[in-house]
Design a protein around this motif. Structure first.
Motif, mmCIF file in Angstrom:
data_model
loop_
_atom_site.group_PDB
_atom_site.id
_atom_site.type_symbol
_atom_site.label_atom_id
_atom_site.label_comp_id
_atom_site.label_asym_id
_atom_site.label_seq_id
_atom_site.Cartn_x
_atom_site.Cartn_y
_atom_site.Cartn_z
ATOM 1 N N THR B 317 0.821 -1.210 0.000
ATOM 2 C CA THR B 317 0.000 0.000 0.000
ATOM 3 C C THR B 317 0.860 1.268 0.000
ATOM 4 O O THR B 317 0.424 2.307 -0.470
ATOM 5 C CB THR B 317 -0.963 0.033 1.203
ATOM 6 O OG1 THR B 317 -0.332 -0.569 2.316
ATOM 7 C CG2 THR B 317 -2.255 -0.699 0.909
ATOM 8 N N LEU B 319 3.574 1.523 -1.679
ATOM 9 C CA LEU B 319 4.307 1.571 -2.947
ATOM 10 C C LEU B 319 3.925 2.780 -3.777
ATOM 11 O O LEU B 319 4.682 3.263 -4.599
ATOM 12 C CB LEU B 319 4.018 0.302 -3.762
ATOM 13 C CG LEU B 319 4.992 -0.840 -3.620
ATOM 14 C CD1 LEU B 319 4.612 -1.970 -4.556
ATOM 15 C CD2 LEU B 319 6.409 -0.380 -3.937
ATOM 16 N N ASP B 320 2.681 3.247 -3.557
ATOM 17 C CA ASP B 320 2.214 4.435 -4.243
ATOM 18 C C ASP B 320 2.145 4.252 -5.754
ATOM 19 O O ASP B 320 2.351 5.169 -6.521
ATOM 20 C CB ASP B 320 3.130 5.630 -3.903
ATOM 21 C CG ASP B 320 2.347 6.928 -4.011
ATOM 22 O OD1 ASP B 320 1.145 6.889 -3.725
ATOM 23 O OD2 ASP B 320 2.933 7.943 -4.419
ATOM 24 N N VAL B 321 1.877 3.013 -6.178
ATOM 25 C CA VAL B 321 1.629 2.838 -7.605
ATOM 26 C C VAL B 321 0.146 3.051 -7.845
ATOM 27 O O VAL B 321 -0.657 2.982 -6.916
ATOM 28 C CB VAL B 321 2.013 1.420 -8.096
ATOM 29 C CG1 VAL B 321 3.499 1.262 -8.110
ATOM 30 C CG2 VAL B 321 1.343 0.350 -7.268
ATOM 31 N N ASN B 322 -0.210 3.287 -9.079
ATOM 32 C CA ASN B 322 -1.605 3.397 -9.464
ATOM 33 C C ASN B 322 -2.329 2.120 -9.060
ATOM 34 O O ASN B 322 -1.808 1.021 -9.201
ATOM 35 C CB ASN B 322 -1.656 3.579 -10.981
ATOM 36 C CG ASN B 322 -3.072 3.759 -11.468
ATOM 37 O OD1 ASN B 322 -3.863 2.837 -11.391
ATOM 38 N ND2 ASN B 322 -3.360 4.945 -11.943
ATOM 39 N N LYS B 323 -3.564 2.267 -8.542
ATOM 40 C CA LYS B 323 -4.247 1.079 -8.031
ATOM 41 C C LYS B 323 -4.563 0.076 -9.133
ATOM 42 O O LYS B 323 -4.639 -1.119 -8.894
ATOM 43 C CB LYS B 323 -5.501 1.463 -7.252
ATOM 44 C CG LYS B 323 -6.640 2.051 -8.053
ATOM 45 C CD LYS B 323 -7.824 2.243 -7.110
ATOM 46 C CE LYS B 323 -9.050 2.715 -7.866
ATOM 47 N NZ LYS B 323 -10.221 2.846 -7.027
ATOM 48 N N TRP B 324 -4.692 0.562 -10.357
ATOM 49 C CA TRP B 324 -4.961 -0.370 -11.460
ATOM 50 C C TRP B 324 -3.717 -1.150 -11.830
ATOM 51 O O TRP B 324 -3.803 -2.308 -12.228
ATOM 52 C CB TRP B 324 -5.525 0.386 -12.670
ATOM 53 C CG TRP B 324 -6.843 0.999 -12.351
ATOM 54 C CD1 TRP B 324 -7.093 2.322 -12.132
ATOM 55 C CD2 TRP B 324 -8.082 0.315 -12.157
ATOM 56 N NE1 TRP B 324 -8.415 2.505 -11.814
ATOM 57 C CE2 TRP B 324 -9.056 1.295 -11.828
ATOM 58 C CE3 TRP B 324 -8.474 -1.021 -12.224
ATOM 59 C CZ2 TRP B 324 -10.386 0.975 -11.566
ATOM 60 C CZ3 TRP B 324 -9.803 -1.338 -11.967
ATOM 61 C CH2 TRP B 324 -10.736 -0.349 -11.641
ATOM 62 N N VAL B 325 -2.574 -0.511 -11.687
ATOM 63 C CA VAL B 325 -1.313 -1.225 -11.913
ATOM 64 C C VAL B 325 -1.172 -2.334 -10.880
ATOM 65 O O VAL B 325 -0.823 -3.472 -11.187
ATOM 66 C CB VAL B 325 -0.109 -0.252 -11.818
ATOM 67 C CG1 VAL B 325 1.201 -1.017 -11.954
ATOM 68 C CG2 VAL B 325 -0.223 0.832 -12.867
ATOM 69 N N LEU B 326 -1.522 -1.971 -9.639
ATOM 70 C CA LEU B 326 -1.471 -2.941 -8.549
ATOM 71 C C LEU B 326 -2.396 -4.122 -8.850
ATOM 72 O O LEU B 326 -2.012 -5.291 -8.719
ATOM 73 C CB LEU B 326 -1.896 -2.251 -7.249
ATOM 74 C CG LEU B 326 -1.648 -3.023 -5.965
ATOM 75 C CD1 LEU B 326 -0.159 -3.127 -5.707
ATOM 76 C CD2 LEU B 326 -2.337 -2.343 -4.797
ATOM 77 N N MET B 329 -0.991 -6.338 -11.450
ATOM 78 C CA MET B 329 0.060 -7.223 -10.936
ATOM 79 C C MET B 329 -0.540 -8.389 -10.146
ATOM 80 O O MET B 329 -0.112 -9.529 -10.282
ATOM 81 C CB MET B 329 1.040 -6.431 -10.058
ATOM 82 C CG MET B 329 1.840 -5.432 -10.868
ATOM 83 S SD MET B 329 3.204 -4.626 -9.994
ATOM 84 C CE MET B 329 2.557 -4.165 -8.432
#
Lengths: 187, 439
Positions: B317, B319-326, B329
């Motif tokens: 959480t 990581l601060d990546v876009n939630k769609w990227v998450l 993955m």
């Protein structure tokens, strides 16, 4: 001659042991099925008394939970005997007989270690509940040792079943990773 | 040792142990106790047996064996055959009728039996020869059945959904309901592809060999009494469950009892030996699943005791990546896991870890359950463990495995498409449970 006689005797002993364990595991299958049936019937009883006669139910919920947990632990060696535990047969698939045999033995030994540990700890838990006379502490207030007993019993027979499996593998009575599942699914 | 490092170590060891071919349940248990004792010392041994037992001490779990009995009763009777002919008789005038009725039969039978390989076997045995006889290609016949069989874990009642509900403490009623519309949508996508493909191949080959069987209304109606009772029981169970009238365990217990009675009455299976065989088969199946539940409870206990679960959630959480990227993955991860492991094991191992992450970035857990389940469906028709493929190979030996795979691939793409559609319109999954139960 004496050596031959000894060997024959050991072989005979092995056969008796394997046969005994197999029938013990089959008995476990029967007991587990009976427990499952009893759970279904108790649910019927519970629903009828709750919704038809508006009675409060006391022991049924717990009975159902413990009987199915019991069925799981006691049924486990039977499912092992029938090769019903799901596994990933990717690596074994690509190996020859010898490789398969080695993997199968490693798997059995690891599972045997796990089963033994659970058996020992379960005995401890059971004994504790028995000595201190622990109960469920609910309306039913059943003594816990009666409910816990399925765990050590099931895992004790699991240990025997794994020993029998390992003997069968080493003495080539049984193929490692037999392809039995598919035929059953198609039947 | 750093929890993240322990997590990595556990992942590697678990993969290694599974690769040996050990039963999934014992593999999980072995890894769990080894790491627990290794890192926490033998003082922890006291709680192991307790925890192991506790994994099964929940009333909701009772519904798993009950739904298995229901499914087994349907699967071991000639119900599949009747369901197949009923749909064929009713849908034979629909364009692409045979594929449509095959997929419909698969969807219904899979929902009733809850078993993907059993569906492939029951419907495929009749469906595949019939389709091929009427001019459908090998690929499309095999692919239709392989994909159709996977629908059972999405359409309620679904064991996979129950397991998700138990391991994440989500409402089973809501989960079941969330699976309905996506299940229908997926069936629709499958049908659309099958019709399109047949239409195109027939144009190419110019073979107008798709013959209609004619059925009188009498024939259509006379089959119903043998099919409707089972459907009524399942619909009744779901109704009772959704209405909050009874708990899932009570509803499924009654359902199991009624299905056994129905099998005895409709198919005249009075012989106690045959009924016993159904119950024993159910016992086998549920012992296998419940053992995985108990062992993975121990596994989750170990992970959270060693702070692995919490650390992964924190790291992911933060990581601060876009939630769609998450989400992408996570999907890839689930897809890969699905190639090797049965759905139940994957859910039990990963759901407790994934759910806080999913909720942390603001996704709906019920919606996520549907996404996860469709992912698991893909795993059911991909090698090396996609059992459906091998069942189809078994019932129609002259179709090669590559042909079955070629036939299934477009359906897998349909599932990926379904996941994308669900990401764009999450309401397809969440609308029904919210509308009926309130959020």
């Amino acid at each position: 001659m004496g050596f031959l006689y000894e060997t024959l005797k050991i072989l005979q002993l092995m056969n008796t042991f394997i046969k005994f364990v197999h029938s013990l595991s089959r008995l476990c299958g029967t007991v587990a099925t009976v427990l499952l049936i009893s759970a279904i019937l108790v649910i019927i009883n519970m629903v009828v008394s709750r919704y038809v006669f508006n009675l409060t139910t006391s022991w049924q919920t717990e009975y159902v939970i413990y009987s199915l947990a019991g069925a799981t632990f006691i049924g486990c060696p039977y499912v092992l005997l029938e090769k019903g535990h799901v596994n990933v047969e990717l690596l074994p698939h690509y190996l020859d007989y010898k490789g398969k045999l080695i993997l199968a033995i490693i798997c059995s030994v690891l599972s045997l270690m796990f089963s033994t540990l659970i058996f020992v700890l379960a005995c401890d838990m059971w004994f504790d509940a028995y000595v201190h006379n622990h109960t469920t502490g609910t309306l039913w207030n059943a003594p816990l040792w009666k409910l816990y007993i399925s765990l050590p019993i099931g895992f004790f027979i699991m240990i025997l079943q794994y020993l029998a499996d390992i003997i069968s593998l080493v003495t080539k009575r049984e193929m490692p990773f037999p392809p039995a599942k598919l035929e059953e699914a198609i039947k | 040792m750093d929890p993240a490092l322990i997590g990595l170590l556990i992942t590697v060891v678990t993969i290694g142990v599974f690769a040996l071919g050990i039963p999934v349940a014992f593999g999980l248990g072995f890894v769990a106790v080894t790491f627990l004792l290794l890192f926490e010392g033998f003082g922890m041994s006291k709680v192991i047996a307790d925890t192991f037992m506790e994994g099964l001490m929940e009333f909701t779990i009772v519904s798993i064996p009950m739904f298995i009995v229901m499914g087994m009763a349907v699967a071991s009777s000639p119900a599949g055959k009747d369901l197949y002919s009923a749909l064929d008789r009713w849908l034979n005038r629909v364009p692409g009728g045979l594929v449509v009725s095959n997929l419909g039969a698969c969807a219904l039978f899979a929902a009733l039996s809850g078993s993907s390989p059993a569906t492939c076997a029951a419907i495929g045995k009749m469906g595949i020869p019939e389709m091929r006889q009427r001019g459908y290609s090998k690929e499309i016949s095999a692919g239709t059945i392989a994909a159709g069989g996977t629908l059972g874990i999405l359409i309620p009642p679904s064991i996979t959904m129950i397991v998700f509900g138990i391991s994440t403490e989500t409402s089973i009623g809501q989960l079941f309901m969330a699976g309905i519309l996506p299940g229908i949508m997926l069936t629709g996508l499958f049908m659309a592809w099958a019709i399109f493909k047949t239409w195109r191949t027939n144009m190419d080959a110019n073979s107008a060999s798709v013959v209609f069987n004619k059925f009188s209304w009498k024939e259509r109606f006379e089959i119903l009494p043998r099919v409707l009772p089972f459907l009524t029981v399942v619909v009744g169970v779901l109704y009772v469950l959704y209405g909050g009238i009874a708990t899932p365990s009570e509803a499924s217990g009654i359902g199991a009892f009624l299905c056994i009675i129905l099998v005895a009455v409709i198919y005249k299976i009075y012989d106690p030996k045959k009924l016993w065989r159904i119950l024993k088969g159910s016992m086998k199946e549920s012992v296998m699943i419940m053992m995985i539940i108990a062992c993975s409870y121990l596994f989750s206990f170990t992970l959270s005791n060693l702070y692995v679960t919490q650390t992964i959630a924190e790291v992911m959480t933060s990581l601060d990546v876009n939630k769609w990227v998450l989400l992408f993955m996570i999907n890839i991860f689930l897809l890969v896991a699905g190639f090797f492991l049965p759905p139940v094991a994957i859910i039990l191992m990963t759901a407790p870890i994934l759910l806080p992450i999913i909720e942390g970035v603001g996704f709906d857990p019920i919606w996520f359950a549907v996404i996860l389940t469709i992912n698991m469906e893909i795993g059911l028709i991909t090698p090396p463990v996609g059992l459906n493929l091998y069942v189809i190979k078994g019932i129609s030996p002259d179709i090669t495995l590559p042909e079955i795979l070629r036939g299934s691939l477009p359906f897998m793409l349909c599932m990926v498409l379904a996941i994308i559609i669900l990401c764009i319109f999450p309401e397809i999954a969440t609308w029904l449970p919210n509308y009926l139960l309130g959020s």
